[in-house]
Design a protein around this motif. Structure first.
Motif, PDB file in Angstrom:
ATOM      1  N   UNK A 187      -6.004  12.437 -18.415  1.00 47.81           N
ATOM      2  CA  UNK A 187      -4.698  11.876 -18.764  1.00 47.81           C
ATOM      3  C   UNK A 187      -3.985  11.236 -17.580  1.00 47.81           C
ATOM      4  N   UNK A 188      -4.527  11.370 -16.377  1.00 45.63           N
ATOM      5  CA  UNK A 188      -3.807  10.927 -15.181  1.00 45.63           C
ATOM      6  C   UNK A 188      -4.160   9.517 -14.737  1.00 45.63           C
ATOM      7  N   UNK A 189      -5.112   8.851 -15.404  1.00 49.08           N
ATOM      8  CA  UNK A 189      -5.581   7.543 -14.952  1.00 49.08           C
ATOM      9  C   UNK A 189      -5.265   6.469 -15.987  1.00 49.08           C
ATOM     10  N   UNK A 190      -4.411   5.519 -15.637  1.00 50.75           N
ATOM     11  CA  UNK A 190      -4.164   4.379 -16.513  1.00 50.75           C
ATOM     12  C   UNK A 190      -5.365   3.440 -16.487  1.00 50.75           C
ATOM     13  N   UNK A 191      -5.438   2.570 -17.484  1.00 51.58           N
ATOM     14  CA  UNK A 191      -6.593   1.675 -17.611  1.00 51.58           C
ATOM     15  C   UNK A 191      -6.334   0.348 -16.910  1.00 51.58           C
ATOM     16  N   UNK A 192      -7.100   0.077 -15.863  1.00 47.91           N
ATOM     17  CA  UNK A 192      -6.957  -1.185 -15.134  1.00 47.91           C
ATOM     18  C   UNK A 192      -7.297  -2.374 -16.022  1.00 47.91           C
ATOM     19  N   UNK A 252     -20.198   0.484 -10.270  1.00 43.75           N
ATOM     20  CA  UNK A 252     -20.335  -0.971 -10.318  1.00 43.75           C
ATOM     21  C   UNK A 252     -18.982  -1.647 -10.153  1.00 43.75           C
ATOM     22  N   UNK A 253     -17.968  -1.082 -10.828  1.00 44.18           N
ATOM     23  CA  UNK A 253     -16.643  -1.700 -10.821  1.00 44.18           C
ATOM     24  C   UNK A 253     -16.053  -1.763  -9.413  1.00 44.18           C
ATOM     25  N   UNK A 254     -16.255  -0.702  -8.610  1.00 44.88           N
ATOM     26  CA  UNK A 254     -15.706  -0.682  -7.259  1.00 44.88           C
ATOM     27  C   UNK A 254     -16.312  -1.796  -6.412  1.00 44.88           C
ATOM     28  N   UNK A 255     -17.625  -1.978  -6.499  1.00 43.47           N
ATOM     29  CA  UNK A 255     -18.274  -3.039  -5.735  1.00 43.47           C
ATOM     30  C   UNK A 255     -17.796  -4.414  -6.153  1.00 43.47           C
ATOM     31  N   UNK A 256     -17.622  -4.622  -7.462  1.00 41.86           N
ATOM     32  CA  UNK A 256     -17.138  -5.916  -7.946  1.00 41.86           C
ATOM     33  C   UNK A 256     -15.730  -6.188  -7.440  1.00 41.86           C
ATOM     34  N   UNK A 257     -14.872  -5.176  -7.457  1.00 44.30           N
ATOM     35  CA  UNK A 257     -13.505  -5.370  -6.975  1.00 44.30           C
ATOM     36  C   UNK A 257     -13.488  -5.686  -5.479  1.00 44.30           C
ATOM     37  N   UNK A 258     -14.308  -5.004  -4.704  1.00 51.85           N
ATOM     38  CA  UNK A 258     -14.347  -5.248  -3.259  1.00 51.85           C
ATOM     39  C   UNK A 258     -14.763  -6.686  -2.975  1.00 51.85           C
ATOM     40  N   UNK A 259     -15.781  -7.173  -3.670  1.00 52.96           N
ATOM     41  CA  UNK A 259     -16.223  -8.547  -3.442  1.00 52.96           C
ATOM     42  C   UNK A 259     -15.138  -9.539  -3.848  1.00 52.96           C
ATOM     43  N   UNK A 260     -14.459  -9.288  -4.957  1.00 54.08           N
ATOM     44  CA  UNK A 260     -13.365 -10.163  -5.356  1.00 54.08           C
ATOM     45  C   UNK A 260     -12.253 -10.190  -4.324  1.00 54.08           C
ATOM     46  N   UNK A 261     -11.930  -9.034  -3.752  1.00 57.10           N
ATOM     47  CA  UNK A 261     -10.866  -8.957  -2.747  1.00 57.10           C
ATOM     48  C   UNK A 261     -11.262  -9.681  -1.466  1.00 57.10           C
ATOM     49  N   UNK A 262     -12.544  -9.627  -1.108  1.00 59.22           N
ATOM     50  CA  UNK A 262     -13.008 -10.355   0.076  1.00 59.22           C
ATOM     51  C   UNK A 262     -12.872 -11.859  -0.147  1.00 59.22           C
ATOM     52  N   UNK A 263     -13.302 -12.330  -1.317  1.00 60.07           N
ATOM     53  CA  UNK A 263     -13.226 -13.760  -1.612  1.00 60.07           C
ATOM     54  C   UNK A 263     -11.786 -14.226  -1.810  1.00 60.07           C
ATOM     55  N   UNK A 302      -0.590  -3.354 -10.346  1.00 59.35           N
ATOM     56  CA  UNK A 302      -2.008  -3.542 -10.034  1.00 59.35           C
ATOM     57  C   UNK A 302      -2.387  -2.811  -8.752  1.00 59.35           C
ATOM     58  N   UNK A 303      -1.476  -2.774  -7.767  1.00 59.68           N
ATOM     59  CA  UNK A 303      -1.757  -2.017  -6.543  1.00 59.68           C
ATOM     60  C   UNK A 303      -1.885  -0.532  -6.854  1.00 59.68           C
ATOM     61  N   UNK A 304      -1.008  -0.011  -7.709  1.00 58.53           N
ATOM     62  CA  UNK A 304      -1.091   1.396  -8.112  1.00 58.53           C
ATOM     63  C   UNK A 304      -2.409   1.676  -8.819  1.00 58.53           C
ATOM     64  N   UNK A 305      -2.838   0.763  -9.684  1.00 59.58           N
ATOM     65  CA  UNK A 305      -4.090   0.960 -10.429  1.00 59.58           C
ATOM     66  C   UNK A 305      -5.295   1.003  -9.495  1.00 59.58           C
ATOM     67  N   UNK A 306      -5.298   0.144  -8.479  1.00 62.07           N
ATOM     68  CA  UNK A 306      -6.413   0.156  -7.533  1.00 62.07           C
ATOM     69  C   UNK A 306      -6.445   1.472  -6.765  1.00 62.07           C
ATOM     70  N   UNK A 307      -5.277   1.937  -6.327  1.00 62.94           N
ATOM     71  CA  UNK A 307      -5.223   3.223  -5.617  1.00 62.94           C
ATOM     72  C   UNK A 307      -5.681   4.347  -6.540  1.00 62.94           C
ATOM     73  N   UNK A 308      -5.279   4.293  -7.813  1.00 64.74           N
ATOM     74  CA  UNK A 308      -5.725   5.311  -8.773  1.00 64.74           C
ATOM     75  C   UNK A 308      -7.246   5.289  -8.919  1.00 64.74           C
ATOM     76  N   UNK A 344       0.790  -1.224   0.000  1.00 67.24           N
ATOM     77  CA  UNK A 344       0.000   0.000   0.000  1.00 67.24           C
ATOM     78  C   UNK A 344       0.821   1.273   0.000  1.00 67.24           C
ATOM     79  N   UNK A 345       1.893   1.333   0.844  1.00 67.27           N
ATOM     80  CA  UNK A 345       2.693   2.551   0.920  1.00 67.27           C
ATOM     81  C   UNK A 345       3.312   2.892  -0.407  1.00 67.27           C
ATOM     82  N   UNK A 346       3.933   1.910  -1.039  1.00 67.61           N
ATOM     83  CA  UNK A 346       4.546   2.125  -2.350  1.00 67.61           C
ATOM     84  C   UNK A 346       3.495   2.495  -3.388  1.00 67.61           C
ATOM     85  N   UNK A 347       2.341   1.830  -3.339  1.00 72.06           N
ATOM     86  CA  UNK A 347       1.293   2.087  -4.329  1.00 72.06           C
ATOM     87  C   UNK A 347       0.716   3.492  -4.177  1.00 72.06           C
TER      88      UNK A 347
END
Length: 731
Positions: free
Chosen positions: A125-130, A243-254, A152-158, A86-89
């Motif tokens: 221009x500041x957001x890469x595509x996850x 929608x994408x944020x909720x899907x990612x959260x559920x994936x991270x929980x599982x 991938x950690x950087x992309x999630x933080x973005x 997290x710190x680096x990301x």
């Protein structure tokens, strides 16, 4: 919705996508580029082929693709991984976002855009595509690389910062200024819902899945996991997020459960299908007329995105103490913009502040940078080699020393960091639960009590609210257990100050609860009284209960790790049962149990082997262990700890991976004067001389499988496998 048109459009783009991607595989190009080309061919802008009947149909499937892609990402990126990197990301993401926003703002002024348009351009221009990077990493087999996990950690933080950026840009566009209170409210709302989702999900889901374990075959697991994914996505929208944020959260929980690998396996075909539709939809946005009219700004912005992402991404990784190789690989992987650029552009259009010409320009830039992403990922390694050879020795020394100092300072600060992290994490988690109780009391409990018993509403409401909050208030104030830290590691840490700080937070929550029903003066008095009562009367009982709750939460959070190591899975005395997956580099893979000497080397017992759908209970000495097997092992913590790295060992990736083009099947016709006549495959020594292997011989109408004593005759056609250049020499 026209169902027939929906299915027709889906069938058309999938058939076209299949044809184009097969062609791209044949010419050895990334599959994602084939999807983009297929999207352009299916769009109304390409007049030589039929186009989709309704582009809204494709948008529907594409949104579903984004949800499934983000869910799959979450399955491979648990919250533990996010916390570890997290710190680096966070630092890298901040450097990229600030650097690219300033650069984009400057380029906007250079292109004569006004202040608001330039600001929105910087945000886009500041957001890469996850989704694009995930697909590129998957196609290129890079998902397990260290730099890939950091990217991938950087992309999630973005993505998390993107939510805040949209609030910030909306505030500036409407009020021409930043509304601090609105921004702070958005940050708090995001953190609040994330914590609630994680708390409930981690505490409930592993226990539920464990309870129905015997019924979870592949079909049922797919239905359950996709239902959870879509359910959380819908709930996320209900709470005001994407929608994408909720899907990612559920994936991270599982991802923290022992079912993560199985879920990822069963969801993979769904992800591939709808992910393909998403990338085809990106290709449909290409407009040749816009490319021709604005080719100058498009090329300029594309160059800025590529160069800026490489520069800021590499610098961000170097600042956080990563090696030069990892930093360059990470920077070269971020060279594109994607879905969030479209979302920010749509926001500007809906607010009426964005110039209509910017949207198609940004879409074109996204397509170009998406097209070039796989090539830049491949270029990172040669560029690193070139830079390493020409980098001044002094600068190389400074980078290496900075990395070592960063690692050393991180190790030196770990005792402090661990303790502060425990206090902060506990305070954040339980405070979020307390806030949720206060919200429920204010919005639902008190109005219901007023209707039910107006005279007693205040007293009953305050009592019920405080009773519900009491266990969590005490949990916040409890000192953190430091018994597992090394002796002396926390001798100088002011635990009393930290505990006092937590008690003050508790009293503030109590006061807030009372103000929901009574005056502020009464709230202060009751807060003090409740604090004393909690400490005097409820400490032992509630501490014990909260300890059980915390332990269950942590066990569920670490279920995957605990299952591998066997901790908390006691069998008898000090023996534990662990479930380990045999890696392809395991030194005893392929051996019989009697030959592996596991009992004499580690002192453990193998009590079961899961091989696909087949389970082997209490395997005998002649049973072999193969890579991919899940073995059930019983031993002490020390024995299991020594055995686990050996079992899960993986083979290192080859420096020069096998190129399929180096092996080819060819035919050779033997003439009457061929020197191979009367020789056999053994006597001709073709393997030693040419690295070639005869696999079959055609003799007239007869097809003969090769054997060492087969004698070659004139007119034979030899089917030979080997390197094409060596086979040509043989010919």
């Amino acid at each position: 919705m026209n169902i027939e048109g929906l299915i027709t459009d889906l069938a058309f783009i999938l058939l076209l996508g299949a044809f184009v991607t097969v062609f791209f595989k044949w010419i050895r190009q990334p599959v994602v580029l084939g999807y983009i080309v297929a999207g352009f061919l299916a769009s109304p802008h390409f007049e030589y082929l039929p186009s989709v009947a309704n582009e809204a149909n494709i948008d529907f499937w594409a949104q579903l693709g984004i949800v499934v892609l983000l869910f799959s990402l979450g399955l491979e990126f648990s919250f533990r991984k996010l916390l570890n990197s997290g710190g680096s990301a966070v630092v890298t993401a901040l450097i990229i976002i600030i650097g690219m926003m300033c650069t984009g703002f400057g380029i906007g002024h250079l292109l004569h855009f006004n202040y608001i348009n330039s600001l929105f351009l910087g945000g886009m221009l500041s957001m890469s595509s996850t989704t694009i990077i995930i697909k590129a990493f998957t196609d290129m087999g890079l998902r397990q690389k260290k730099f890939a996990s950091l990217v991938l950690a950087v992309l999630i933080v973005e993505d998390l910062f993107a939510v805040l950026m949209m609030v910030l840009l909306s505030s500036i566009a409407i009020n021409n200024s930043v509304e601090g209170s609105e921004l702070l409210f958005s940050v708090g709302k995001l953190v609040f819902f994330l914590v609630i989702w994680i708390l409930v999900g981690v505490y409930v889901l592993p226990s539920v899945l464990g309870g129905i374990r015997r019924y979870l075959n592949s079909e049922t697991l797919l239905v359950v996991s996709m239902g959870l994914c879509l359910g959380m996505a819908v709930f996320s929208v209900y709470c005001g997020f994407s929608l994408a944020l909720g899907a990612f959260v559920m994936g991270s929980i599982l991802a923290g459960t022992s079912y993560a690998e199985r879920i990822e396996h069963v969801v993979s075909p769904v992800k591939d299908l709808f992910g393909a539709v998403f990338f085809i939809s990106v290709g449909m946005m290409v407009q040749p007329a816009v490319l021709a009219q604005y080719w100058g700004p498009i090329l300029l912005l594309s160059a800025v995105v590529i160069a800026g992402m490489i520069l800021f991404g590499t610098c961000g990784m170097l600042v956080t103490g990563q090696s030069l190789r990892i930093a360059i690989q990470s920077g070269f992987s971020l060279t594109q913009i994607g879905e969030f650029a479209f979302i920010i552009a749509t926001l500007g259009m809906s607010l009426g502040v964005l110039d209509a010409t910017i949207y198609p320009i940004v879409v074109a830039v996204s397509v170009i940078t998406t097209f070039t992403t796989p090539y830049f990922i491949k270029m990172s390694e040669p560029f690193y080699g070139l830079l390493e050879r020409h980098l001044p020795a002094r600068l190389h020394f400074l980078i290496d020393r900075y990395q070592k100092e960063a690692d050393h300072s991180d190790a030196a600060g770990r005792p402090w960091g661990k303790i502060l992290k425990r206090y902060l994490l506990r305070t954040l988690l339980y405070s979020t639960v307390i806030i949720a109780i206060l919200i429920v009391a204010a919005r639902y409990l008190y109005p219901w009590l007023v209707q039910l018993t107006p005279a007693w509403a205040d007293l009953v409401g305050a009592s019920v609210t405080l009773a519900a909050m009491a266990p969590f208030l005490l949990a916040v104030a409890m000192p953190v257990n430091l018994s597992k830290l090394p002796a002396g590691a926390y001798a100088n840490i002011p635990r009393v100050v930290l505990t006092l700080f937590c008690v003050i937070i508790d009293l503030g929550f109590v006061a807030k609860a009372i103000t929901l029903f009574y005056s502020a003066r009464a709230a202060v008095a009751v807060a003090a009284a409740v604090g004393v009562l909690c400490v005097l009367y409820f400490s032992k009982r509630v501490r014990k209960s909260m300890s059980r709750i915390e332990n269950k939460f942590l066990d569920n959070l670490n279920e995957r790790e605990l299952r591998r190591s066997g901790k908390n899975n006691s069998v008898v005395y000090d023996l534990h049962q662990a479930f380990m997956t045999v890696g392809d580099g395991c030194p005893f893979a392929g051996q019989k149990l009697m030959d592996s000497n596991l009992r004499s080397r580690f002192g453990v017992n193998i009590v079961g082997i899961q091989r696909g759908s087949r389970y082997i209970p209490v395997p005998g000495g002649t049973t072999r262990i193969y890579p991919g097997d899940q073995i059930s092992v019983i031993g002490t913590d020390e024995q299991l700890g020594r055995m686990l790295p050996e079992v899960e060992r993986s083979l290192p990736e080859p420096e020069n991976p096998l190129d399929p083009s180096q092996i080819k099947l060819s035919s050779i016709l033997l003439s009457d004067s061929s020197p191979l006549i009367s020789h056999t495959p053994r006597s001709a020594s073709l393997r030693d001389r040419f690295g070639a292997l005869v696999v079959a011989v055609d003799r007239g109408d007869e097809h003969i499988d090769s054997r060492p004593d087969l004698e070659f005759r004139p007119g034979d056609i030899l089917w030979v496998v080997g390197n094409p250049s060596e086979v040509n020499k043989l010919k």
